[in-house]
Design an enzyme around this catalytic site. Structure first.
Site, PDB file in Angstrom:
ATOM      1  CB  CYS A 131      -2.550 -30.960   5.015  1.00 25.19           C
ATOM      2  SG  CYS A 131      -2.881 -30.608   6.743  1.00 25.19           S
ATOM      3  CG  HIS A 244      -5.313 -26.675   4.921  1.00 25.61           C
ATOM      4  ND1 HIS A 244      -6.496 -26.812   5.612  1.00 25.61           N
ATOM      5  CD2 HIS A 244      -4.446 -27.571   5.487  1.00 25.61           C
ATOM      6  CE1 HIS A 244      -6.359 -27.743   6.548  1.00 25.61           C
ATOM      7  NE2 HIS A 244      -5.132 -28.223   6.486  1.00 25.61           N
TER       8      HIS A 244
HETATM    9  N1  LIG Z   1      -7.339 -34.287   8.449  1.00 28.69           N
HETATM   10  C1  LIG Z   1      -6.311 -33.918   7.689  1.00 28.69           C
HETATM   11  O1  LIG Z   1      -6.418 -33.022   6.819  1.00 28.69           O
HETATM   12  C2  LIG Z   1      -4.979 -34.552   7.851  1.00 28.69           C
HETATM   13  C3  LIG Z   1      -3.985 -34.248   6.939  1.00 28.69           C
HETATM   14  C4  LIG Z   1      -2.736 -34.846   7.074  1.00 28.69           C
HETATM   15  C5  LIG Z   1      -2.532 -35.727   8.115  1.00 28.69           C
HETATM   16  N2  LIG Z   1      -3.542 -36.017   8.992  1.00 28.69           N
HETATM   17  C6  LIG Z   1      -3.266 -36.983  10.066  1.00 28.69           C
HETATM   18  O2  LIG Z   1      -4.050 -38.155   9.853  1.00 28.69           O
HETATM   19  C7  LIG Z   1      -4.383 -38.750  11.108  1.00 28.69           C
HETATM   20  C8  LIG Z   1      -5.901 -38.949  11.192  1.00 28.69           C
HETATM   21  O3  LIG Z   1      -6.556 -37.730  10.979  1.00 28.69           O
HETATM   22  P1  LIG Z   1      -8.115 -37.619  10.690  1.00 28.69           P
HETATM   23  O4  LIG Z   1      -8.315 -36.195  10.375  1.00 28.69           O
HETATM   24  O5  LIG Z   1      -8.567 -38.654   9.741  1.00 28.69           O
HETATM   25  O6  LIG Z   1      -8.744 -37.936  12.146  1.00 28.69           O
HETATM   26  P2  LIG Z   1     -10.173 -38.525  12.550  1.00 28.69           P
HETATM   27  O7  LIG Z   1     -11.225 -38.184  11.573  1.00 28.69           O
HETATM   28  O8  LIG Z   1     -10.367 -38.095  13.970  1.00 28.69           O
HETATM   29  O9  LIG Z   1      -9.971 -40.126  12.514  1.00 28.69           O
HETATM   30  C9  LIG Z   1      -9.116 -40.776  13.411  1.00 28.69           C
HETATM   31  C10 LIG Z   1      -9.020 -42.242  13.042  1.00 28.69           C
HETATM   32  O10 LIG Z   1      -8.090 -42.872  13.922  1.00 28.69           O
HETATM   33  C11 LIG Z   1      -8.690 -44.059  14.440  1.00 28.69           C
HETATM   34  N3  LIG Z   1      -8.201 -44.402  15.765  1.00 28.69           N
HETATM   35  C12 LIG Z   1      -8.294 -43.690  16.905  1.00 28.69           C
HETATM   36  N4  LIG Z   1      -7.776 -44.384  17.939  1.00 28.69           N
HETATM   37  C13 LIG Z   1      -7.347 -45.555  17.423  1.00 28.69           C
HETATM   38  C14 LIG Z   1      -6.721 -46.703  17.983  1.00 28.69           C
HETATM   39  N5  LIG Z   1      -6.450 -46.794  19.295  1.00 28.69           N
HETATM   40  N6  LIG Z   1      -6.397 -47.731  17.161  1.00 28.69           N
HETATM   41  C15 LIG Z   1      -6.686 -47.658  15.842  1.00 28.69           C
HETATM   42  N7  LIG Z   1      -7.282 -46.601  15.249  1.00 28.69           N
HETATM   43  C16 LIG Z   1      -7.602 -45.566  16.048  1.00 28.69           C
HETATM   44  C17 LIG Z   1     -10.167 -43.725  14.508  1.00 28.69           C
HETATM   45  O11 LIG Z   1     -10.914 -44.906  14.629  1.00 28.69           O
HETATM   46  P3  LIG Z   1     -12.284 -44.947  15.494  1.00 28.69           P
HETATM   47  O12 LIG Z   1     -13.350 -44.390  14.590  1.00 28.69           O
HETATM   48  O13 LIG Z   1     -12.467 -46.406  15.756  1.00 28.69           O
HETATM   49  O14 LIG Z   1     -12.065 -44.148  16.736  1.00 28.69           O
HETATM   50  C18 LIG Z   1     -10.345 -43.007  13.173  1.00 28.69           C
HETATM   51  O15 LIG Z   1     -10.459 -43.962  12.145  1.00 28.69           O
HETATM   52  C19 LIG Z   1      -3.764 -37.833  12.162  1.00 28.69           C
HETATM   53  O16 LIG Z   1      -2.478 -38.321  12.451  1.00 28.69           O
HETATM   54  C20 LIG Z   1      -3.651 -36.516  11.460  1.00 28.69           C
HETATM   55  O17 LIG Z   1      -2.645 -35.697  12.013  1.00 28.69           O
HETATM   56  C21 LIG Z   1      -4.762 -35.462   8.892  1.00 28.69           C
END
Ligand SMILES: NC(=O)c1ccc[n+]([C@@H]2O[C@H](COP(=O)([O-])OP(=O)(O)OC[C@H]3O[C@@H](n4cnc5c(N)ncnc54)[C@H](OP(=O)(O)O)[C@@H]3O)[C@@H](O)[C@H]2O)c1
Length: 360
Positions: A131, A244
């Protein structure tokens, strides 16, 4: 061209990026025939309501990708490293929000309005840039193409939603604790984030940079096709929920005025110039939240650089939308328009076959 409705899987569908992904697929009317919502076993069986329909979350496992055309991953690099190759092996094209594949030389890293042509010949896995990289790259592209980039310094002020759902809850909990006169509890970050600024995002590397800072360096070089670009970054987490902000300082090869820079920035698709200091009008995190555009303002000469070759400006964007979900869906739209969704071998490209270790 195959314009049938597509089977789309969202992996990490319960997370903040996954939920935004579902919202943006709907908003942009992406032609979804079947939507498969996948998450961990903890969420399997839960239901979510989307546009009046109730969908059940299933556990993400290799067989969940049978018949999937596009899989949008946002469940972290470990899950992507494990499951994305399995999805590709079953014929899906993966767009992945983690850092697992971004710097692999044979895999394109694309911001939709900067280097969409790099998607041609993709091997089935397409990472989405981080991001913090995403919102700077289109603006840097405009300067690269007109006056050339000599040196870039990006300092970020990043919201807690960039860490995920747990960090949003942690900030809110610490604000409530403060109001109640209680001690803050910090589990997600090493220090309280409420009323604070943490110069630590992701892990520290041996060179003293954090991994987030290093992503800004290496990903911009790759996306802009400038492998030797002199670029540095300090990344700071601040107590903002969404969006951001970045202070960017650029030394250009040729002279450029702030007026010309504003014209260039305003001409970039998806970029809005918001720059009227007299009326206190400049990009704000709260105003960018919920928007797909990148906002640029405070454009001025950088007086530390001679000959009108220095610019300073402020760039703000919703990290969950353009910084993650919107760009991912835009890449899916481009793949569909150009007929590049089918498995690599059927397009004459080399399929992805060598999973690397997860790195973040
Ligand atoms: N947040 C941002 O601004 C942003 C921007 C760019 C990239 N990202 C990337 O996007 C990804 C997710 O970020 P987020 O911010 O959305 O995190 P988040 O809110 O913590 O969500 C994590 C997700 O991953 C799932 N998950 C965790 N363990 C899993 C497993 N063993 N098998 C399948 N699914 C699983 C969770 O499911 P459960 O609910 O079942 O645990 C939840 O749906 C990361 O790689 C992050 O670096 C985030």
């Amino acid at each position: 061209m195959n314009l049938r409705p597509l089977t789309v899987a969202v992996v990490g569908a319960t997370g903040v990026v996954g939920r935004t992904m579902i919202q943006i697929l709907n908003e942009r009317e992406f032609p979804v025939g079947e939507l498969r919502l996948l998450a961990s076993g903890r969420s399997a069986g839960r239901t979510v309501s989307i546009e009046g329909r109730t969908l059940e979350i299933a556990e993400a496992d290799p067989d969940a990708f049978e018949g999937v055309d596009i899989a949008l991953f946002s469940a972290g690099a470990d899950i992507s490293s494990e499951l994305a190759p399995a999805a590709v092996a079953r014929g899906a094209t993966v767009i992945d929000n983690s850092s697992a594949w971004r710097m692999e030389p044979t895999i394109p890293l694309v911001v939709s309005q900067v280097n969409a042509d790099d998607l041609e010949g993709h091997p089935g896995i397409i990472p989405n840039p981080s991001c913090s990289t995403m919102q700077a790259a289109p603006v840097l592209m405009a300067l690269r193409d007109t006056v050339g980039l000599q040196r870039v310094v990006v300092d970020t002020y990043q919201s807690v939603s960039g860490t995920g759902a747990d960090a949003l809850a942690e900030l809110e909990g610490q604000v409530r604790a403060h109001v109640a006169g209680e001690a803050p509890v910090a589990n997600v970050y090493p220090h309280p984030i409420a009323f604070n600024a943490l110069p630590e995002i992701d892990v520290f590397l041996p060179n003293g940079y954090t991994k987030e800072e290093w992503k800004v360096v290496t990903e911009n070089r790759k996306i802009l096709h400038l492998p030797d670009l002199r670029i540095s970054c300090t990344a700071v987490r601040i107590p903002v929920f969404v969006s951001h902000s970045e202070a960017v300082h650029v030394e250009t090869h040729e002279p450029i005025t702030p007026e010309r820079a504003r014209e260039l920035f305003a001409a970039i698709p998806g970029v809005i110039v918001q720059d009227d200091p007299a009326t206190h009008d400049y990009p704000l995190a709260t105003q960018a939240a919920g928007r797909d555009e990148i906002f640029v303002g405070r454009v001025r000469r950088d007086i530390s650089i001679d000959d009108d070759r220095g610019l300073a400006f402020w760039v703000v964007s919703d990290n969950l939308r353009k910084g993650a979900a919107t760009n991912a869906v835009e890449l899916a739209e481009i793949l569909r328009e150009r007929d590049w969704i089918s498995p690599a071998a059927s397009r004459g490209a080399t399929p992805y076959s060598n999973p690397t270790e997860a790195t973040a």
